[in-house]
Design an enzyme around this catalytic site. Sequence first.
Site, PDB file in Angstrom:
ATOM      1  N   HIS A 128       0.872  -1.180   0.000  1.00  0.00           N
ATOM      2  CA  HIS A 128       0.000   0.000   0.000  1.00  0.00           C
ATOM      3  C   HIS A 128       0.910   1.231   0.000  1.00  0.00           C
ATOM      4  O   HIS A 128       1.963   1.221   0.642  1.00  0.00           O
ATOM      5  CB  HIS A 128      -0.865   0.068   1.269  1.00  0.00           C
ATOM      6  CG  HIS A 128      -2.104  -0.776   1.244  1.00  0.00           C
ATOM      7  ND1 HIS A 128      -2.531  -1.483   2.359  1.00  0.00           N
ATOM      8  CD2 HIS A 128      -3.018  -1.009   0.266  1.00  0.00           C
ATOM      9  CE1 HIS A 128      -3.663  -2.114   2.053  1.00  0.00           C
ATOM     10  NE2 HIS A 128      -3.969  -1.849   0.800  1.00  0.00           N
ATOM     11  N   CYS A 152      -2.263   2.962   9.152  1.00  0.00           N
ATOM     12  CA  CYS A 152      -3.262   1.981   8.708  1.00  0.00           C
ATOM     13  C   CYS A 152      -4.407   1.845   9.704  1.00  0.00           C
ATOM     14  O   CYS A 152      -5.524   1.496   9.329  1.00  0.00           O
ATOM     15  CB  CYS A 152      -2.656   0.582   8.569  1.00  0.00           C
ATOM     16  SG  CYS A 152      -1.248   0.461   7.508  1.00  0.00           S
TER      17      CYS A 152
HETATM   18  N1  ARG Z   1      -3.585  -7.182   6.540  1.00  0.00           N
HETATM   19  C1  ARG Z   1      -4.025  -5.977   5.888  1.00  0.00           C
HETATM   20  C2  ARG Z   1      -3.944  -6.152   4.382  1.00  0.00           C
HETATM   21  O1  ARG Z   1      -3.031  -6.797   3.923  1.00  0.00           O
HETATM   22  C3  ARG Z   1      -3.213  -4.817   6.366  1.00  0.00           C
HETATM   23  C4  ARG Z   1      -3.701  -3.485   5.842  1.00  0.00           C
HETATM   24  C5  ARG Z   1      -2.805  -2.352   6.194  1.00  0.00           C
HETATM   25  N2  ARG Z   1      -3.364  -1.125   5.803  1.00  0.00           N
HETATM   26  C6  ARG Z   1      -2.712  -0.122   5.181  1.00  0.00           C
HETATM   27  N3  ARG Z   1      -3.355   0.968   4.957  1.00  0.00           N
HETATM   28  N4  ARG Z   1      -1.468  -0.275   4.751  1.00  0.00           N
HETATM   29  O2  ARG Z   1      -4.775  -5.683   3.642  1.00  0.00           O
END
Ligand code: ARG
Length: 268
Positions: free
Chosen positions: A158, A251
Amino acid sequence: MCPPDFYGIEYEINPWMSRSIPSDPDRSRSQWKSLHDLLISLHVDVRLLEPVRGLPDLVFTANAALVCHDVAYLSSFRHAARQGETPVNEAWFQSQGFRTVPMPTGMYFEGAGDALFCGDTLYAGYLVRSDAAAMQWLGQELGCRVIPLQLVDEHFYHLDTCFCPLDHQTAIYYPPAFDDYARRALSQIPRLITVDEEEAAQFACNAVVVGKDVVINAGCPKLEAALTNAGFAPHATELSEFLKAGGSAKCLTLRLDGETAAVWPLVR
Ligand code: ARG
């Protein structure tokens, strides 16, 4: 924010997640509460989303939507494991008076996790989770400039894991997470604070920005020093239980009232 009542490592959708390394419920709760209380101490008005059993990643509210004024552009998750979060988020935004807009069919988009304002520009991470087409569509909806940034390392899946705007001309980033074109596009930002490999793996870039205050995971002393040097006030808090799912401070939050780094007319 969403309390971690049903948080856990129940599936593996990024390289940080391993079902053989489970999170500890008590530690998760106390780390989440410390982050929550730290934000309150910085005068943040925190609104809560009720956790839902069977949606362990709902704690990562950054992925719920991209919020601009009173409109929430809802996420459309790439992985089936997270797709059940969208109706929960939609109901919450509507109950809070936001207008909700779904993504056009067939486009993946993971909310503020992949779309970050800096100045009058929306920087948009794509490839691993969100689609470039979704970002162009959003740019048209918002009437703002979009710069798509290709993410090249699955560990930084992300945009908010490798890039964080601090104000309209300052940002933190981890260069190896981007392709050449994206690095060149980012070099247009006047002040860039670079994070090294070791601290990037501690999710140094995954920061919550509240004016000059910057909340980050513990274990990033080099970034803390660089932030202080640049006139910001770093606040470190232990979030190791959430790193097991590939997430950290940013996050675990979704800003509802416009990002510090965005300039009018993107913020109210
Ligand atoms: N386990 C989640 C995923 O892989 C973690 C999300 C983390 N969120 C972020 N905005 N980076 O989607």
